[in-house]
Design a protein around this motif. Structure first.
Motif, PDB file in Angstrom:
ATOM      1  N   ILE A 154      -4.481   1.031  -1.722  1.00 48.54           N
ATOM      2  CA  ILE A 154      -4.121  -0.362  -1.981  1.00 48.54           C
ATOM      3  C   ILE A 154      -3.564  -0.433  -3.400  1.00 48.54           C
ATOM      4  O   ILE A 154      -4.211   0.008  -4.354  1.00 48.54           O
ATOM      5  N   MET A 155      -2.375  -1.026  -3.543  1.00 48.68           N
ATOM      6  CA  MET A 155      -1.679  -0.979  -4.827  1.00 48.68           C
ATOM      7  C   MET A 155      -1.757  -2.283  -5.626  1.00 48.68           C
ATOM      8  O   MET A 155      -1.467  -2.275  -6.821  1.00 48.68           O
ATOM      9  N   THR A 156      -2.121  -3.397  -4.998  1.00 49.96           N
ATOM     10  CA  THR A 156      -2.204  -4.655  -5.726  1.00 49.96           C
ATOM     11  C   THR A 156      -3.475  -5.405  -5.340  1.00 49.96           C
ATOM     12  O   THR A 156      -3.930  -5.329  -4.195  1.00 49.96           O
ATOM     13  N   GLU A 157      -4.035  -6.127  -6.305  1.00 53.49           N
ATOM     14  CA  GLU A 157      -5.177  -6.997  -6.014  1.00 53.49           C
ATOM     15  C   GLU A 157      -4.748  -8.061  -5.022  1.00 53.49           C
ATOM     16  O   GLU A 157      -3.619  -8.547  -5.072  1.00 53.49           O
ATOM     17  N   GLY A 158      -5.626  -8.419  -4.132  1.00 51.70           N
ATOM     18  CA  GLY A 158      -5.335  -9.463  -3.165  1.00 51.70           C
ATOM     19  C   GLY A 158      -4.578  -8.981  -1.942  1.00 51.70           C
ATOM     20  O   GLY A 158      -4.191  -9.785  -1.102  1.00 51.70           O
ATOM     21  N   THR A 159      -4.360  -7.665  -1.843  1.00 45.53           N
ATOM     22  CA  THR A 159      -3.689  -7.120  -0.670  1.00 45.53           C
ATOM     23  C   THR A 159      -4.522  -7.414   0.577  1.00 45.53           C
ATOM     24  O   THR A 159      -5.747  -7.269   0.556  1.00 45.53           O
ATOM     25  N   ILE A 160      -3.860  -7.820   1.644  1.00 42.24           N
ATOM     26  CA  ILE A 160      -4.528  -8.052   2.931  1.00 42.24           C
ATOM     27  C   ILE A 160      -3.819  -7.198   3.971  1.00 42.24           C
ATOM     28  O   ILE A 160      -2.603  -7.284   4.133  1.00 42.24           O
ATOM     29  N   VAL A 161      -4.605  -6.370   4.655  1.00 45.54           N
ATOM     30  CA  VAL A 161      -4.081  -5.474   5.685  1.00 45.54           C
ATOM     31  C   VAL A 161      -4.825  -5.748   6.987  1.00 45.54           C
ATOM     32  O   VAL A 161      -6.042  -5.915   6.986  1.00 45.54           O
ATOM     33  N   MET A 162      -4.091  -5.797   8.076  1.00 48.05           N
ATOM     34  CA  MET A 162      -4.689  -5.899   9.396  1.00 48.05           C
ATOM     35  C   MET A 162      -4.635  -4.504  10.014  1.00 48.05           C
ATOM     36  O   MET A 162      -3.548  -3.918  10.105  1.00 48.05           O
ATOM     37  N   GLU A 163      -5.797  -3.980  10.411  1.00 43.41           N
ATOM     38  CA  GLU A 163      -5.872  -2.658  11.014  1.00 43.41           C
ATOM     39  C   GLU A 163      -6.133  -2.819  12.511  1.00 43.41           C
ATOM     40  O   GLU A 163      -7.033  -3.532  12.915  1.00 43.41           O
ATOM     41  N   TYR A 164      -5.316  -2.125  13.320  1.00 42.97           N
ATOM     42  CA  TYR A 164      -5.472  -2.135  14.775  1.00 42.97           C
ATOM     43  C   TYR A 164      -5.655  -0.696  15.217  1.00 42.97           C
ATOM     44  O   TYR A 164      -4.903   0.190  14.793  1.00 42.97           O
TER      45      TYR A 164
ATOM     46  N   VAL B  46       0.849  -1.192   0.000  1.00 38.59           N
ATOM     47  CA  VAL B  46       0.000   0.000   0.000  1.00 38.59           C
ATOM     48  C   VAL B  46       0.886   1.244   0.000  1.00 38.59           C
ATOM     49  O   VAL B  46       2.047   1.191   0.392  1.00 38.59           O
ATOM     50  N   ILE B  47       0.320   2.332  -0.461  1.00 41.40           N
ATOM     51  CA  ILE B  47       0.957   3.646  -0.331  1.00 41.40           C
ATOM     52  C   ILE B  47       0.228   4.368   0.804  1.00 41.40           C
ATOM     53  O   ILE B  47      -0.998   4.439   0.811  1.00 41.40           O
ATOM     54  N   VAL B  48       0.983   4.893   1.759  1.00 39.03           N
ATOM     55  CA  VAL B  48       0.414   5.649   2.860  1.00 39.03           C
ATOM     56  C   VAL B  48       0.822   7.112   2.692  1.00 39.03           C
ATOM     57  O   VAL B  48       1.945   7.406   2.303  1.00 39.03           O
ATOM     58  N   THR B  49      -0.120   8.000   2.952  1.00 37.91           N
ATOM     59  CA  THR B  49       0.150   9.433   2.968  1.00 37.91           C
ATOM     60  C   THR B  49      -0.119   9.921   4.381  1.00 37.91           C
ATOM     61  O   THR B  49      -1.189   9.674   4.934  1.00 37.91           O
ATOM     62  N   PHE B  50       0.873  10.596   4.967  1.00 38.35           N
ATOM     63  CA  PHE B  50       0.768  11.098   6.323  1.00 38.35           C
ATOM     64  C   PHE B  50       0.569  12.605   6.330  1.00 38.35           C
ATOM     65  O   PHE B  50       1.158  13.317   5.516  1.00 38.35           O
ATOM     66  N   PHE B  51      -0.252  13.083   7.291  1.00 41.90           N
ATOM     67  CA  PHE B  51      -0.543  14.507   7.441  1.00 41.90           C
ATOM     68  C   PHE B  51      -0.187  14.954   8.850  1.00 41.90           C
ATOM     69  O   PHE B  51      -0.239  14.179   9.799  1.00 41.90           O
ATOM     70  N   ASP B  52       0.145  16.218   8.983  1.00 43.60           N
ATOM     71  CA  ASP B  52       0.488  16.826  10.264  1.00 43.60           C
ATOM     72  C   ASP B  52      -0.790  17.041  11.076  1.00 43.60           C
ATOM     73  O   ASP B  52      -1.906  16.769  10.612  1.00 43.60           O
ATOM     74  N   THR B  53      -0.662  17.561  12.291  1.00 45.70           N
ATOM     75  CA  THR B  53      -1.814  17.783  13.160  1.00 45.70           C
ATOM     76  C   THR B  53      -2.733  18.885  12.645  1.00 45.70           C
ATOM     77  O   THR B  53      -3.893  18.960  13.051  1.00 45.70           O
ATOM     78  N   ASP B  54      -2.237  19.723  11.736  1.00 43.87           N
ATOM     79  CA  ASP B  54      -3.081  20.762  11.134  1.00 43.87           C
ATOM     80  C   ASP B  54      -3.675  20.318   9.795  1.00 43.87           C
ATOM     81  O   ASP B  54      -4.276  21.104   9.084  1.00 43.87           O
ATOM     82  N   GLY B  55      -3.490  19.038   9.425  1.00 44.92           N
ATOM     83  CA  GLY B  55      -4.053  18.498   8.198  1.00 44.92           C
ATOM     84  C   GLY B  55      -3.189  18.686   6.961  1.00 44.92           C
ATOM     85  O   GLY B  55      -3.553  18.228   5.884  1.00 44.92           O
ATOM     86  N   LYS B  56      -2.033  19.308   7.099  1.00 43.82           N
ATOM     87  CA  LYS B  56      -1.158  19.541   5.945  1.00 43.82           C
ATOM     88  C   LYS B  56      -0.289  18.314   5.671  1.00 43.82           C
ATOM     89  O   LYS B  56       0.171  17.633   6.585  1.00 43.82           O
ATOM     90  N   PHE B  57      -0.051  18.077   4.380  1.00 46.29           N
ATOM     91  CA  PHE B  57       0.744  16.942   3.906  1.00 46.29           C
ATOM     92  C   PHE B  57       2.133  16.932   4.540  1.00 46.29           C
ATOM     93  O   PHE B  57       2.802  17.957   4.603  1.00 46.29           O
ATOM     94  N   LEU B  58       2.565  15.733   4.996  1.00 51.18           N
ATOM     95  CA  LEU B  58       3.938  15.547   5.484  1.00 51.18           C
ATOM     96  C   LEU B  58       4.773  14.741   4.498  1.00 51.18           C
ATOM     97  O   LEU B  58       5.809  15.182   4.046  1.00 51.18           O
ATOM     98  N   THR B  59       4.302  13.527   4.180  1.00 48.59           N
ATOM     99  CA  THR B  59       5.069  12.644   3.295  1.00 48.59           C
ATOM    100  C   THR B  59       4.195  11.474   2.872  1.00 48.59           C
ATOM    101  O   THR B  59       3.137  11.245   3.444  1.00 48.59           O
ATOM    102  N   HIS B  60       4.649  10.763   1.855  1.00 49.30           N
ATOM    103  CA  HIS B  60       4.020   9.482   1.539  1.00 49.30           C
ATOM    104  C   HIS B  60       5.117   8.443   1.350  1.00 49.30           C
ATOM    105  O   HIS B  60       6.270   8.775   1.111  1.00 49.30           O
ATOM    106  N   ASP B  61       4.728   7.174   1.498  1.00 48.49           N
ATOM    107  CA  ASP B  61       5.706   6.095   1.492  1.00 48.49           C
ATOM    108  C   ASP B  61       4.989   4.799   1.150  1.00 48.49           C
ATOM    109  O   ASP B  61       3.769   4.705   1.257  1.00 48.49           O
ATOM    110  N   ALA B  62       5.760   3.795   0.771  1.00 46.09           N
ATOM    111  CA  ALA B  62       5.214   2.462   0.520  1.00 46.09           C
ATOM    112  C   ALA B  62       5.357   1.618   1.771  1.00 46.09           C
ATOM    113  O   ALA B  62       6.363   1.705   2.478  1.00 46.09           O
TER     114      ALA B  62
END
Length: 123
Positions: free
Chosen positions: A110-120, A76-92
């Motif tokens: 989600i970048m590929t079919e069949g991706t499985i992610v566990m969210e906690y 997956v590609i994740v995009t992170f934002f600061d506490t004020d909602g402004k873009f910080l960075t993205h990463d794989a």
């Protein structure tokens, strides 16, 4: 290897982490001061633990929303934002890797079919 992402508004405030490798033994991944805790256990066959239980600490007023994703399969590609909602960075985040959000915002693609992610998450 762990990537730590700090706030631009307060450079001492850890907002997000990506854990890319799990070392041998038991390793606490999240800093002790965070509500969300995660330990990585890469232990030899036959390792066991004494029976124990987990008790609530604090009350509803001390619980805060934090979240972690573990990529079981795919990436997956994740995009992170600061506490004020402004873009910080993205990463794989690849198979076997995790992200942690303590504060700030995020979105995932989600970048590929069949991706499985566990969210906690805490709430």
């Amino acid at each position: 290897m762990t990537t730590k992402i700090y706030s631009r508004l307060d450079p001492t405030k850890l907002l997000h982490m990506i854990v890319r490798e799990i070392p041998e033994g038991r390793t606490n991944l999240c800093p002790d001061e965070q509500f969300l805790q995660c330990a990585a256990l890469r232990l030899p066959k036959g390792t066991t633990f004494r029976p124990h239980r987990h008790n609530w600490v604090g009350n509803a007023d001390t619980r805060i929303p934090q979240e972690s994703w573990f990529v079981h399969r795919g990436w997956v590609i994740v995009t992170f934002f600061d506490t004020d909602g402004k873009f910080l960075t993205h990463d794989a985040i690849n198979e076997g890797q995790s992200s942690f959000t303590f504060e700030g915002g995020h979105t995932y693609e989600i970048m590929t079919e069949g991706t499985i992610v566990m969210e906690y998450k805490t709430g």
